[in-house]
Scaffold this motif. Structure first.
Motif, PDB file in Angstrom:
ATOM      1  N   PHE A 131      -5.734  10.988  -6.196  1.00 34.53           N
ATOM      2  CA  PHE A 131      -4.314  11.329  -6.272  1.00 34.53           C
ATOM      3  C   PHE A 131      -3.998  12.302  -7.402  1.00 34.53           C
ATOM      4  O   PHE A 131      -2.861  12.751  -7.543  1.00 34.53           O
ATOM      5  CB  PHE A 131      -3.456  10.059  -6.395  1.00 34.53           C
TER       6      PHE A 131
ATOM      7  N   PHE B 195      -4.347  -0.049  -6.307  1.00 34.05           N
ATOM      8  CA  PHE B 195      -3.257   0.851  -5.907  1.00 34.05           C
ATOM      9  C   PHE B 195      -1.877   0.253  -6.186  1.00 34.05           C
ATOM     10  O   PHE B 195      -0.867   0.789  -5.742  1.00 34.05           O
ATOM     11  CB  PHE B 195      -3.350   1.163  -4.405  1.00 34.05           C
ATOM     12  N   LYS B 196      -1.816  -0.856  -6.917  1.00 38.02           N
ATOM     13  CA  LYS B 196      -0.548  -1.587  -7.010  1.00 38.02           C
ATOM     14  C   LYS B 196       0.557  -0.807  -7.712  1.00 38.02           C
ATOM     15  O   LYS B 196       1.737  -1.068  -7.473  1.00 38.02           O
ATOM     16  CB  LYS B 196      -0.756  -2.926  -7.705  1.00 38.02           C
ATOM     17  N   ASP B 197       0.195   0.167  -8.540  1.00 38.18           N
ATOM     18  CA  ASP B 197       1.225   0.930  -9.261  1.00 38.18           C
ATOM     19  C   ASP B 197       1.983   1.889  -8.353  1.00 38.18           C
ATOM     20  O   ASP B 197       3.142   2.212  -8.620  1.00 38.18           O
ATOM     21  CB  ASP B 197       0.597   1.706 -10.425  1.00 38.18           C
ATOM     22  N   PHE B 198       1.333   2.338  -7.279  1.00 38.54           N
ATOM     23  CA  PHE B 198       2.012   3.280  -6.381  1.00 38.54           C
ATOM     24  C   PHE B 198       1.997   2.820  -4.922  1.00 38.54           C
ATOM     25  O   PHE B 198       2.632   3.430  -4.072  1.00 38.54           O
ATOM     26  CB  PHE B 198       1.389   4.683  -6.479  1.00 38.54           C
ATOM     27  N   MET B 199       1.295   1.722  -4.632  1.00 42.61           N
ATOM     28  CA  MET B 199       1.272   1.185  -3.272  1.00 42.61           C
ATOM     29  C   MET B 199       1.253  -0.349  -3.342  1.00 42.61           C
ATOM     30  O   MET B 199       0.301  -0.995  -2.917  1.00 42.61           O
ATOM     31  CB  MET B 199       0.044   1.702  -2.511  1.00 42.61           C
TER      32      MET B 199
END
Length: 301
Positions: free
Chosen positions: A234, A51-55
Motif C-alpha cells: 500500500f 490490515f486492521k488499521d485500514f481494513m
C-alpha cells in the motif's frame, strides 16, 4: 449451516467451525451450495490483524472471498444464470456450506470444482493488474512473486495476450514458471542486473505480487513509475506506482475472459493442496509460510 468464523484477531487457532443461519441472495446476487473455496494470502493477514488499521473487520467475521458451487438461489435482477447452474465467483464468507456471490461466471464443464473454487480471485486480480498497468501485446512484463495463484494466472494471461514474461520465484520453482511460459529468475538482491541480461531491450511493465518492498527497484527497471503496480504494497503510490487492492468495476467480465481462456487451454490453475473445511486452520498456516505454488483450496460439499 456450517461456516468458518473468527471472533478475535490471532493465529490460525482462532478459526472455528460454527453453526449460523444461511445467507440469502439479495438483488444482483446469487447463492451457491459451495463445493470448494479458495484460500488467499489476504485472508490470513486480515485474520491476524495485519490490515486492521485500514481494513477492520466486524466480529464475528466469516472467512473466504471466492468459491464455486451450484446456484440454489437467484436474487432479483439476475438473468444470466439459473438454479442448478455451476458457477465460480467472489463474495464473502465462502468458507461455508452456502455463500452469496456478488459476481460470477459459469464454470466450464471440464473445470473441476477444486480448480474453480480458487479460480476467481487469481484470474480477476491478474487481469486487473495487467489492464491497469497498460500491458499490451509486444511488451515485456516482469512479475515478482510469479509462482503463486495470481502470478501463475498473470503469466498465462499475459502470454495469451502476446506479451513476453519474466517471473521471479525461488530456484526450485523455475521449471514451473518455464512450463507456464515465463523466463524465470530469482528474487534476491541484484534483480535489475539479472533482468537487464534477460531483457536487454528493457521491461515495459512490472507487477509486484509479493509485497517485499521492491517498488523502487521496479521503477528503476521500467523507468516509468506509472507502469509499476502492486496488489499488496500500500506504499506504492508514495513512489508514484499504482496500488490495486479491490476488484475492477465489472469483475464479471474478467471472470468470463478467464473461463474462455481455460476452455481454450490457455489458462490453467495448479491446486497445490486441498483441505476439508475442518482443517482450514492448517490451510491458513501453510499459506502464511509464503511458499505455495498455485492455490490452496477448501473442499466443502
Amino acid at each position: 449451516m456450517k461456516a468458518v468464523q473468527f471472533n478475535e484477531y490471532g493465529g490460525p487457532e482462532v478459526l472455528k467451525i460454527v453453526e449460523i443461519d444461511e445467507p440469502h441472495a439479495g438483488p444482483g446476487q446469487v447463492r451457491i451450495a459451495v463445493k470448494a473455496a479458495g484460500v488467499n494470502p489476504a485472508e490470513w493477514k486480515i485474520r491476524a490483524g495485519l490490515f486492521k488499521d485500514f481494513m477492520p473487520v466486524k466480529f464475528p467475521s466469516g472467512v473466504g472471498f471466492e468459491g464455486a458451487g451450484i446456484v440454489d438461489e437467484v436474487g432479483e435482477g439476475v438473468s444470466d444464470v439459473a438454479v442448478g447452474d455451476a458457477v465460480f465467483g467472489s463474495g464473502a464468507g465462502t468458507a461455508a456450506e452456502y455463500a452469496v456471490l456478488n459476481y460470477w461466471a459459469r464454470k466450464p464443464d471440464d473445470m473441476p470444482f477444486d480448480v474453480a473454487g480458487g479460480f476467481s480471485v487469481a484470474s480477476e486480480t491478474a487481469i486487473r493488474s495487467l489492464d491497469y498497468a497498460g500491458a499490451k501485446a509486444g511488451e515485456t512484463v516482469l512479475i515478482c512473486g510469479a509462482a503463486g495463484g495470481v502470478g501463475s494466472a498473470a503469466i498465462q494471461i499475459a502470454r495469451a495476450r502476446g506479451l513476453t514474461v519474466i517471473g521471479t520465484a525461488s530456484a526450485a520453482k523455475h521449471d514451473y514458471l518455464r512450463d507456464l511460459g515465463a523466463t524465470p529468475t530469482t528474487y534476491e538482491p541484484g534483480l535489475a542486473a539479472r533482468v537487464k541480461e534477460l531483457a536487454p531491450q528493457g521491461v515495459d511493465v512490472a507487477l509486484d505480487l509479493a509485497g517485499t518492498g521492491i517498488i523502487p527497484e521496479l521503477i528503476e527497471i521500467t523507468g516509468d513509475a506509472s507502469r509499476v503496480l502492486s496488489i499488496v504494497d500500500f506504499t506504492a503510490p508514495e513512489h508514484g506506482a499504482q496500488f490495486t487492492p479491490t476488484p475492477q468495476e465489472h469483475p464479471e467480465r474478467a471472470l468470463a475472459e478467464a473461463a474462455r481462456l481455460y476452455s481454450e487451454g490457455a489458462l490453467r490453475l495448479q491446486v497445490e493442496k486441498t483441505f476439508p473445511l475442518a482443517q482450514i486452520a492448517d490451510a491458513h498456516a501453510l499459506s502464511a509460510e509464503g511458499h505455495v505454488t498455485g492455490k490452496l483450496v477448501i473442499k466443502v460439499n
